[in-house]
Design a protein around this motif. Structure first.
Motif, PDB file in Angstrom:
ATOM      1  N   TRP A 162      -7.010 -23.811  54.273  1.00  0.00           N
ATOM      2  CA  TRP A 162      -8.575 -23.696  53.960  1.00  0.00           C
ATOM      3  C   TRP A 162      -8.892 -24.256  52.510  1.00  0.00           C
ATOM      4  CZ3 TRP A 162     -12.411 -24.531  57.086  1.00  0.00           C
ATOM      5  CH2 TRP A 162     -12.323 -24.152  58.367  1.00  0.00           C
ATOM      6  N   VAL A 163      -8.088 -23.691  51.771  1.00  0.00           N
ATOM      7  CA  VAL A 163      -8.077 -23.789  50.291  1.00  0.00           C
ATOM      8  C   VAL A 163      -7.876 -25.332  49.941  1.00  0.00           C
ATOM      9  CG1 VAL A 163      -7.076 -23.456  48.097  1.00  0.00           C
ATOM     10  CG2 VAL A 163      -7.454 -21.425  49.359  1.00  0.00           C
ATOM     11  N   ILE A 164      -6.605 -25.782  50.728  1.00  0.00           N
ATOM     12  CA  ILE A 164      -6.133 -27.248  50.467  1.00  0.00           C
ATOM     13  C   ILE A 164      -7.458 -28.120  50.967  1.00  0.00           C
ATOM     14  CG2 ILE A 164      -4.680 -29.187  51.321  1.00  0.00           C
ATOM     15  CD1 ILE A 164      -2.563 -26.849  51.420  1.00  0.00           C
ATOM     16  N   THR A 165      -8.008 -27.589  52.156  1.00  0.00           N
ATOM     17  CA  THR A 165      -9.077 -28.485  52.772  1.00  0.00           C
ATOM     18  C   THR A 165     -10.258 -28.575  51.797  1.00  0.00           C
ATOM     19  OG1 THR A 165      -8.418 -27.876  55.106  1.00  0.00           O
ATOM     20  CG2 THR A 165     -10.767 -28.734  54.707  1.00  0.00           C
ATOM     21  N   ALA A 166     -10.591 -27.502  51.185  1.00  0.00           N
ATOM     22  CA  ALA A 166     -11.908 -27.467  50.292  1.00  0.00           C
ATOM     23  C   ALA A 166     -11.336 -28.346  48.886  1.00  0.00           C
ATOM     24  CB  ALA A 166     -11.815 -26.124  49.727  1.00  0.00           C
ATOM     25  N   LEU A 167      -9.988 -28.012  48.510  1.00  0.00           N
ATOM     26  CA  LEU A 167      -9.679 -29.065  47.438  1.00  0.00           C
ATOM     27  C   LEU A 167      -9.836 -30.584  47.709  1.00  0.00           C
ATOM     28  CD1 LEU A 167      -6.896 -26.767  45.980  1.00  0.00           C
ATOM     29  CD2 LEU A 167      -9.093 -27.087  45.038  1.00  0.00           C
ATOM     30  N   VAL A 168      -9.492 -30.653  48.885  1.00  0.00           N
ATOM     31  CA  VAL A 168      -9.435 -32.416  49.360  1.00  0.00           C
ATOM     32  C   VAL A 168     -10.800 -32.763  49.154  1.00  0.00           C
ATOM     33  CG1 VAL A 168      -8.757 -33.911  51.006  1.00  0.00           C
ATOM     34  CG2 VAL A 168      -7.314 -32.166  50.259  1.00  0.00           C
ATOM     35  N   ALA A 169     -11.569 -31.883  49.964  1.00  0.00           N
ATOM     36  CA  ALA A 169     -13.069 -32.270  49.893  1.00  0.00           C
ATOM     37  C   ALA A 169     -13.682 -32.425  48.533  1.00  0.00           C
ATOM     38  CB  ALA A 169     -13.970 -31.333  50.769  1.00  0.00           C
ATOM     39  N   LEU A 170     -13.259 -31.500  47.685  1.00  0.00           N
ATOM     40  CA  LEU A 170     -13.922 -31.472  46.263  1.00  0.00           C
ATOM     41  C   LEU A 170     -13.505 -32.744  45.449  1.00  0.00           C
ATOM     42  CD1 LEU A 170     -15.302 -30.274  43.783  1.00  0.00           C
ATOM     43  CD2 LEU A 170     -13.248 -29.031  43.371  1.00  0.00           C
ATOM     44  N   MET A 171     -12.307 -33.176  45.814  1.00  0.00           N
ATOM     45  CA  MET A 171     -11.475 -34.443  45.074  1.00  0.00           C
ATOM     46  C   MET A 171     -12.318 -35.693  45.595  1.00  0.00           C
ATOM     47  SD  MET A 171      -7.611 -33.734  44.990  1.00  0.00           S
ATOM     48  CE  MET A 171      -7.358 -35.538  44.724  1.00  0.00           C
ATOM     49  N   SER A 172     -12.565 -35.532  46.982  1.00  0.00           N
ATOM     50  CA  SER A 172     -13.062 -36.933  47.534  1.00  0.00           C
ATOM     51  C   SER A 172     -14.477 -37.236  46.838  1.00  0.00           C
ATOM     52  CB  SER A 172     -13.188 -36.558  49.160  1.00  0.00           C
ATOM     53  OG  SER A 172     -12.036 -36.584  49.555  1.00  0.00           O
ATOM     54  N   ALA A 173     -15.540 -36.018  46.751  1.00  0.00           N
ATOM     55  CA  ALA A 173     -16.736 -35.979  46.391  1.00  0.00           C
ATOM     56  C   ALA A 173     -16.809 -36.323  45.153  1.00  0.00           C
ATOM     57  CB  ALA A 173     -17.392 -34.617  46.602  1.00  0.00           C
ATOM     58  N   LEU A 174     -15.887 -35.768  44.207  1.00  0.00           N
ATOM     59  CA  LEU A 174     -15.745 -36.151  42.511  1.00  0.00           C
ATOM     60  C   LEU A 174     -15.376 -37.596  42.344  1.00  0.00           C
ATOM     61  CD1 LEU A 174     -14.264 -33.037  41.105  1.00  0.00           C
ATOM     62  CD2 LEU A 174     -16.659 -33.785  41.257  1.00  0.00           C
ATOM     63  N   VAL A 175     -14.510 -38.104  43.279  1.00  0.00           N
ATOM     64  CA  VAL A 175     -13.988 -39.562  43.175  1.00  0.00           C
ATOM     65  C   VAL A 175     -15.094 -40.535  43.462  1.00  0.00           C
ATOM     66  CG1 VAL A 175     -12.590 -41.169  44.012  1.00  0.00           C
ATOM     67  CG2 VAL A 175     -11.522 -38.991  43.404  1.00  0.00           C
ATOM     68  N   LEU A 176     -15.804 -40.153  44.614  1.00  0.00           N
ATOM     69  CA  LEU A 176     -17.004 -40.825  44.972  1.00  0.00           C
ATOM     70  C   LEU A 176     -17.987 -40.792  43.970  1.00  0.00           C
ATOM     71  CD1 LEU A 176     -18.434 -42.477  47.101  1.00  0.00           C
ATOM     72  CD2 LEU A 176     -19.495 -40.267  48.289  1.00  0.00           C
ATOM     73  N   LEU A 177     -18.205 -39.670  43.442  1.00  0.00           N
ATOM     74  CA  LEU A 177     -19.312 -39.654  42.433  1.00  0.00           C
ATOM     75  C   LEU A 177     -18.875 -40.435  41.266  1.00  0.00           C
ATOM     76  CD1 LEU A 177     -21.771 -38.127  41.265  1.00  0.00           C
ATOM     77  CD2 LEU A 177     -20.440 -36.478  40.733  1.00  0.00           C
ATOM     78  N   GLN A 178     -17.683 -40.396  41.024  1.00  0.00           N
ATOM     79  CA  GLN A 178     -17.275 -41.198  39.849  1.00  0.00           C
ATOM     80  C   GLN A 178     -17.298 -42.773  39.955  1.00  0.00           C
ATOM     81  OE1 GLN A 178     -16.606 -41.043  36.671  1.00  0.00           O
ATOM     82  NE2 GLN A 178     -14.124 -40.430  36.409  1.00  0.00           N
ATOM     83  N   ILE A 179     -17.227 -43.023  41.173  1.00  0.00           N
ATOM     84  CA  ILE A 179     -17.426 -44.654  41.655  1.00  0.00           C
ATOM     85  C   ILE A 179     -18.651 -45.045  41.539  1.00  0.00           C
ATOM     86  CG2 ILE A 179     -17.077 -46.113  43.365  1.00  0.00           C
ATOM     87  CD1 ILE A 179     -14.530 -44.903  44.210  1.00  0.00           C
TER      88      ILE A 179
END
Length: 214
Positions: free
Chosen positions: A50-67
């Motif tokens: 679950w921690v890995i899933t949350a971190l992957v979701a966080l990374m995806s959201a931040l990368v999208l926000l950065q773009i």
């Protein structure tokens, strides 16, 4: 009246039956204990997933926000890049712990597969011992390094670097639990924790049957 021989025989049978019952109870208690330990380890690794899933979701959201931020506002979010970098470290280490649990790390095992019986058991023991030694050295090294890391902070968000590097301590404990789960509780057999594990377990069993038939 029964003679002495019959009494001795009856006593021996009674003692044998009593000892067998006691051994069965002890084996049952050991089995229940192992099941309880396996359940606790399973809960821990479920939390890791679950921690890995949350971190992957966080990374995806931040990368999208950065773009989006770069495309529309033509600016860069330095803090998001920092979080993504540290999240990748945590994901890599936690993911490696999941692989240790099912002996899933890449390995050149051609020589080991050629062995049988005692030589294979010795080679496997040496392999596991080296894995444990590596984990202990990593654990000891990070313990030595953490006091220095506690005096450092990340450039942008000023995060405590000891908190970031603590993942190496956490992953060391999880890797040891993974080795215990694979080699002691499941006795070197892949446990099916997901559909992928179920498929991998089936392939391994079919490979073992083919070798025995050959």
């Amino acid at each position: 009246m029964p003679d002495a021989g019959d009494c001795l025989l009856s006593g021996a049978v009674f003692q044998f039956g009593r000892g067998l019952q006691q051994a069965t109870r002890e084996k049952q208690r050991e089995s229940d204990y192992m099941k309880a330990v396996a359940k606790i380890i399973d809960m821990i690794f479920k939390a890791v997933e679950w921690v890995i899933t949350a971190l992957v979701a966080l990374m995806s959201a931040l990368v999208l926000l950065q773009i989006i931020n770069r495309a529309i506002l033509n600016t860069s979010l330095t803090w998001s890049e920092e979080i993504v970098n540290y999240s990748m470290i945590w994901i890599a280490m936690l993911g490696s712990c999941l692989l240790v649990r099912n002996n899933g790390h890449m390995a050149v095992d051609n020589f080991l597969k050629m062995l049988r019986g005692v030589p294979k058991a010795i080679a496997t023991f040496v392999s596991v011992a080296l894995q444990v030694a590596f984990i202990v050295v990593m654990f000891w090294g990070i313990l030595e390094f953490l006091p220095t890391a506690a005096q450092q902070f990340s450039p942008v968000l000023r995060l405590d670097m000891a908190m970031i590097y603590s993942i190496f301590l956490i992953s060391g404990v999880l890797m040891l639990l993974g080795l215990i789960d694979y080699w002691i509780i499941h006795r070197g057999k892949i446990a099916a924790y997901s559909e992928e594990d179920e498929l991998l377990k089936k392939v391994q069993e079919e490979s073992t049957v083919d070798k025995e038939e050959a």
